[in-house]
Design a protein around this motif. Structure first.
Motif, PDB file in Angstrom:
ATOM      1  N   MET A 133      -4.297   5.437   1.169  1.00 39.43           N
ATOM      2  CA  MET A 133      -3.913   4.031   1.022  1.00 39.43           C
ATOM      3  C   MET A 133      -3.711   3.360   2.378  1.00 39.43           C
ATOM      4  SD  MET A 133      -0.780   2.190   1.369  1.00 39.43           S
ATOM      5  CE  MET A 133       0.493   3.406   1.004  1.00 39.43           C
ATOM      6  N   PHE A 134      -2.977   4.022   3.257  1.00 40.66           N
ATOM      7  CA  PHE A 134      -2.716   3.433   4.570  1.00 40.66           C
ATOM      8  C   PHE A 134      -4.020   3.221   5.354  1.00 40.66           C
ATOM      9  CE2 PHE A 134       1.822   5.164   4.444  1.00 40.66           C
ATOM     10  CZ  PHE A 134       2.375   3.907   4.284  1.00 40.66           C
ATOM     11  N   VAL A 135      -4.907   4.205   5.312  1.00 38.73           N
ATOM     12  CA  VAL A 135      -6.195   4.083   6.013  1.00 38.73           C
ATOM     13  C   VAL A 135      -6.981   2.901   5.463  1.00 38.73           C
ATOM     14  CG1 VAL A 135      -8.453   5.174   6.349  1.00 38.73           C
ATOM     15  CG2 VAL A 135      -6.370   6.499   6.708  1.00 38.73           C
ATOM     16  N   TYR A 136      -7.046   2.795   4.134  1.00 41.03           N
ATOM     17  CA  TYR A 136      -7.830   1.726   3.505  1.00 41.03           C
ATOM     18  C   TYR A 136      -7.259   0.349   3.834  1.00 41.03           C
ATOM     19  CZ  TYR A 136     -10.475  -0.850   0.005  1.00 41.03           C
ATOM     20  OH  TYR A 136     -11.308  -1.751  -0.605  1.00 41.03           O
ATOM     21  N   PHE A 137      -5.955   0.189   3.661  1.00 42.90           N
ATOM     22  CA  PHE A 137      -5.336  -1.108   3.929  1.00 42.90           C
ATOM     23  C   PHE A 137      -5.432  -1.474   5.416  1.00 42.90           C
ATOM     24  CE2 PHE A 137      -2.243  -0.824   0.042  1.00 42.90           C
ATOM     25  CZ  PHE A 137      -3.320  -1.064  -0.802  1.00 42.90           C
ATOM     26  N   ALA A 138      -5.317  -0.480   6.294  1.00 45.58           N
ATOM     27  CA  ALA A 138      -5.365  -0.743   7.729  1.00 45.58           C
ATOM     28  C   ALA A 138      -6.754  -1.173   8.195  1.00 45.58           C
ATOM     29  CB  ALA A 138      -4.919   0.491   8.505  1.00 45.58           C
ATOM     30  N   GLU A 139      -7.770  -0.907   7.390  1.00 44.10           N
ATOM     31  CA  GLU A 139      -9.146  -1.284   7.763  1.00 44.10           C
ATOM     32  C   GLU A 139      -9.379  -2.791   7.655  1.00 44.10           C
ATOM     33  OE1 GLU A 139     -11.579   2.807   6.534  1.00 44.10           O
ATOM     34  OE2 GLU A 139     -11.351   1.191   5.072  1.00 44.10           O
ATOM     35  N   GLY A 140      -8.404  -3.514   7.091  1.00 46.70           N
ATOM     36  CA  GLY A 140      -8.533  -4.963   7.017  1.00 46.70           C
ATOM     37  C   GLY A 140      -8.901  -5.506   5.646  1.00 46.70           C
ATOM     38  N   HIS A 141      -8.815  -4.658   4.613  1.00 43.92           N
ATOM     39  CA  HIS A 141      -9.154  -5.099   3.255  1.00 43.92           C
ATOM     40  C   HIS A 141      -8.072  -5.987   2.653  1.00 43.92           C
ATOM     41  CE1 HIS A 141     -12.511  -2.284   3.274  1.00 43.92           C
ATOM     42  NE2 HIS A 141     -11.677  -1.351   3.687  1.00 43.92           N
ATOM     43  N   VAL A 142      -6.867  -5.954   3.228  1.00 44.94           N
ATOM     44  CA  VAL A 142      -5.757  -6.728   2.675  1.00 44.94           C
ATOM     45  C   VAL A 142      -5.049  -7.498   3.789  1.00 44.94           C
ATOM     46  CG1 VAL A 142      -5.441  -5.036   0.836  1.00 44.94           C
ATOM     47  CG2 VAL A 142      -4.008  -4.898   2.885  1.00 44.94           C
ATOM     48  N   ASP A 143      -4.419  -8.615   3.396  1.00 39.84           N
ATOM     49  CA  ASP A 143      -3.554  -9.352   4.310  1.00 39.84           C
ATOM     50  C   ASP A 143      -2.129  -8.804   4.258  1.00 39.84           C
ATOM     51  OD1 ASP A 143      -5.543 -11.419   5.083  1.00 39.84           O
ATOM     52  OD2 ASP A 143      -5.412 -11.967   2.969  1.00 39.84           O
ATOM     53  N   TYR A 144      -1.720  -8.469   3.034  1.00 45.53           N
ATOM     54  CA  TYR A 144      -0.396  -7.898   2.816  1.00 45.53           C
ATOM     55  C   TYR A 144      -0.509  -6.792   1.771  1.00 45.53           C
ATOM     56  CZ  TYR A 144       1.300 -12.149   5.110  1.00 45.53           C
ATOM     57  OH  TYR A 144       1.520 -13.162   6.007  1.00 45.53           O
ATOM     58  N   ALA A 145       0.500  -5.907   1.757  1.00 42.45           N
ATOM     59  CA  ALA A 145       0.537  -4.844   0.755  1.00 42.45           C
ATOM     60  C   ALA A 145       1.918  -4.779   0.120  1.00 42.45           C
ATOM     61  CB  ALA A 145       0.195  -3.498   1.387  1.00 42.45           C
ATOM     62  N   VAL A 146       1.948  -4.439  -1.156  1.00 39.29           N
ATOM     63  CA  VAL A 146       3.197  -4.133  -1.844  1.00 39.29           C
ATOM     64  C   VAL A 146       3.115  -2.648  -2.189  1.00 39.29           C
ATOM     65  CG1 VAL A 146       4.777  -4.726  -3.700  1.00 39.29           C
ATOM     66  CG2 VAL A 146       3.201  -6.462  -2.808  1.00 39.29           C
ATOM     67  N   ILE A 147       3.982  -1.874  -1.557  1.00 39.07           N
ATOM     68  CA  ILE A 147       3.888  -0.415  -1.624  1.00 39.07           C
ATOM     69  C   ILE A 147       5.050   0.146  -2.434  1.00 39.07           C
ATOM     70  CG2 ILE A 147       3.934   1.704  -0.255  1.00 39.07           C
ATOM     71  CD1 ILE A 147       2.539   0.134   1.981  1.00 39.07           C
ATOM     72  N   GLU A 148       4.701   0.835  -3.507  1.00 41.08           N
ATOM     73  CA  GLU A 148       5.695   1.414  -4.404  1.00 41.08           C
ATOM     74  C   GLU A 148       6.000   2.846  -3.986  1.00 41.08           C
ATOM     75  OE1 GLU A 148       5.445   3.069  -8.877  1.00 41.08           O
ATOM     76  OE2 GLU A 148       4.804   0.979  -8.676  1.00 41.08           O
ATOM     77  N   VAL A 149       7.276   3.173  -3.911  1.00 40.94           N
ATOM     78  CA  VAL A 149       7.720   4.531  -3.614  1.00 40.94           C
ATOM     79  C   VAL A 149       7.303   5.470  -4.746  1.00 40.94           C
ATOM     80  CG1 VAL A 149       9.825   5.944  -3.501  1.00 40.94           C
ATOM     81  CG2 VAL A 149       9.635   3.861  -2.121  1.00 40.94           C
ATOM     82  N   GLY A 150       6.998   6.718  -4.405  1.00 39.58           N
ATOM     83  CA  GLY A 150       6.689   7.711  -5.428  1.00 39.58           C
ATOM     84  C   GLY A 150       7.947   8.175  -6.137  1.00 39.58           C
ATOM     85  N   ILE A 151       8.796   8.899  -5.397  1.00 41.72           N
ATOM     86  CA  ILE A 151      10.081   9.364  -5.919  1.00 41.72           C
ATOM     87  C   ILE A 151      11.153   9.136  -4.859  1.00 41.72           C
ATOM     88  CG2 ILE A 151      11.432  11.381  -6.652  1.00 41.72           C
ATOM     89  CD1 ILE A 151       8.948  12.571  -7.852  1.00 41.72           C
TER      90      ILE A 151
END
Length: 433
Positions: A133-151
């Motif tokens: 997820m971090f690699v994909y978002f960092a490539e510029g596909h998103v302006d912002y991210a909402v990241i949900e914790v696993g546990i």
């Protein structure tokens, strides 16, 4: 290439260890460093909580996207397909992207398997998906991210980020074997996502949880906003599916907000998301209107949250997977469906609170429960481990349970399938198939 196709990519991911004995972020930080620290390039809102994470994330996604931004979300578990976990504007990434990301991540994982062999081995399954997820978002596909914790939060692999702000939706007993056996201990894990001088917003938490959050926020000098103190909502009567409410905070009121999901708890989730968005917009210098907020909230949908599968007879699925969530389901049934017979098919993972969840449903006079099982990713509660009740049916296979219940229902009755997100995912795919 590390993997050649989608199935090989999934086999690699799911073949990894799920948990380690010693909780730590050291391995994830090393993972990120080897990948060029992609998490540092992602502008994100971090969301944790016992219940309500997914819906709150979805509301936030739509609120930010309404302003014309590309918004990434990271959620778990998936309902229909693994790819849902990494999505942009509500659309899951493609099979090809999964393969590409595994080919980036895989060789690094193998390096770490060797380097970390004396320290419980390389990355876990969730750490790998988080890294993707971090690699994909960092490539510029998103302006912002909402990241949900696993546990939890404190040692969760997503907690390597320094977000724009953090959100805690709820705190209740769940994952006690990992997070602790008291509300205060669980709240300590949730509060672990609070970062230095970054705003923290919280929903309706028990007093002992609020005490913990306040202390951590004070230590981190993090501005704290609390539901029903700094912002609030007022429920309004609504005809048909969905809910309506008024929102208010120090800036004023937004009236007649309509949400398309059922339940007062969805009003709480939407209220928390709205205030988070307002704080986010102010921080980022984004102009918005009350109409934008109302439009975004009304269009939000989230699979598996009191989701309507069929109208006649009424068939609904909900991923309520702990006692706190089942209490909210019971409240909803009492409020909205007291005038009809409600048949519930219940299957629960063994590490949850199966009998407490069952007891919540049995408090309602118009509810008829059938307990069953499914093929879960973890151990599923055996029928013999449920308390015996004269008015509860025990059927080993869920397909058989649904067949029996539907054959005895009238068109005016309701069928609710619940107890686990993994369970309703299996049921939902079967219904659609």
């Amino acid at each position: 290439m590390f993997v050649n196709n989608y199935n090989d990519a999934l086999a690699f991911i799911h073949g990894r260890t799920k948990f380690k004995k010693i909780p730590t972020l050291d391995r994830m930080r090393d993972f990120m460093k080897r990948l060029g620290n992609p998490h540092e390039k992602v502008k994100a809102i971090h969301v944790t909580g016992t219940n309500g994470k997914g819906s709150t994330t979805a509301y936030l996604r739509d609120l930010i996207a309404e302003q014309g931004y590309n918004v990434g979300t990271f959620t778990s578990p998936f309902i229909e397909k693994f790819n849902e976990r990494i999505s942009v504007n509500g659309k899951m990434i493609s099979d090809e992207e999964i393969v590409r990301l595994v080919n980036i991540i895989g060789p690094v994982v193998k390096e770490m398997d060797s380097d970390w062999r004396d320290r419980e081995g390389g990355p876990t399954e969730f750490e790998i998906v988080t890294a993707m997820m971090f690699v994909y978002f960092a490539e510029g596909h998103v302006d912002y991210a909402v990241i949900e914790v696993g546990i939890g939060g404190l040692f969760d692999s997503t907690n390597v980020i320094t977000p724009l702000m953090s959100v805690i939706t709820t705190v209740a007993m769940d994952h006690a074997h990992i997070l602790g056996d008291t509300i205060a201990k669980i709240a300590t894990h949730k509060a672990g996502i609070i970062k230095y001088k970054k705003p923290i917003l919280i929903g309706k938490l028990p007093d002992e949880a609020i005490k913990v959050v306040k202390q951590v926020a004070k230590e981190k000098e993090a501005p704290l906003l609390i539901m029903d103190k700094d912002f609030s909502s007022k429920v309004k009567l609504e005809q048909g599916w969905g809910e309506k409410f008024d929102f208010s905070d120090s800036r004023g009121e937004i009236s007649n907000i309509h949400i398309s999901m059922e339940g007062f708890h969805q009003i709480e989730n939407a209220t928390l998301a709205i205030e988070t968005f307002i704080q986010f917009a102010e921080l980022e210098g984004i102009n918005y209107s009350n109409k934008d907020i109302k439009n975004a909230i009304q269009k939000t949908q989230w699979l598996g949250r009191f989701e309507l599968l069929n109208k006649e007879p009424l068939v609904v699925i909900d991923g309520a997977h702990n006692t706190a969530a089942m209490k909210r389901i019971s409240q909803l049934l009492r409020k909205e469906f007291a005038d009809r017979e409600v048949y519930v098919i219940l299957a629960i993972l063994a590490d949850k609170q199966p009998n407490e969840m069952l007891d919540e449903l049995l408090k309602l006079p118009n509810v008829h429960v059938t307990v069953t099982r499914f093929e879960g990713p973890r151990k599923v509660t055996k029928l013999a481990d449920f308390k015996l009740h004269d008015n509860v049916k025990y059927v080993e296979h869920w397909q058989e349970a649904i067949g029996e219940v539907i054959s005895n229902m009238s068109l005016d009755d309701m069928l609710l399938i619940t107890g686990s997100l993994y369970f309703i995912s299996e049921v939902r795919n079967n219904f659609e198939g």
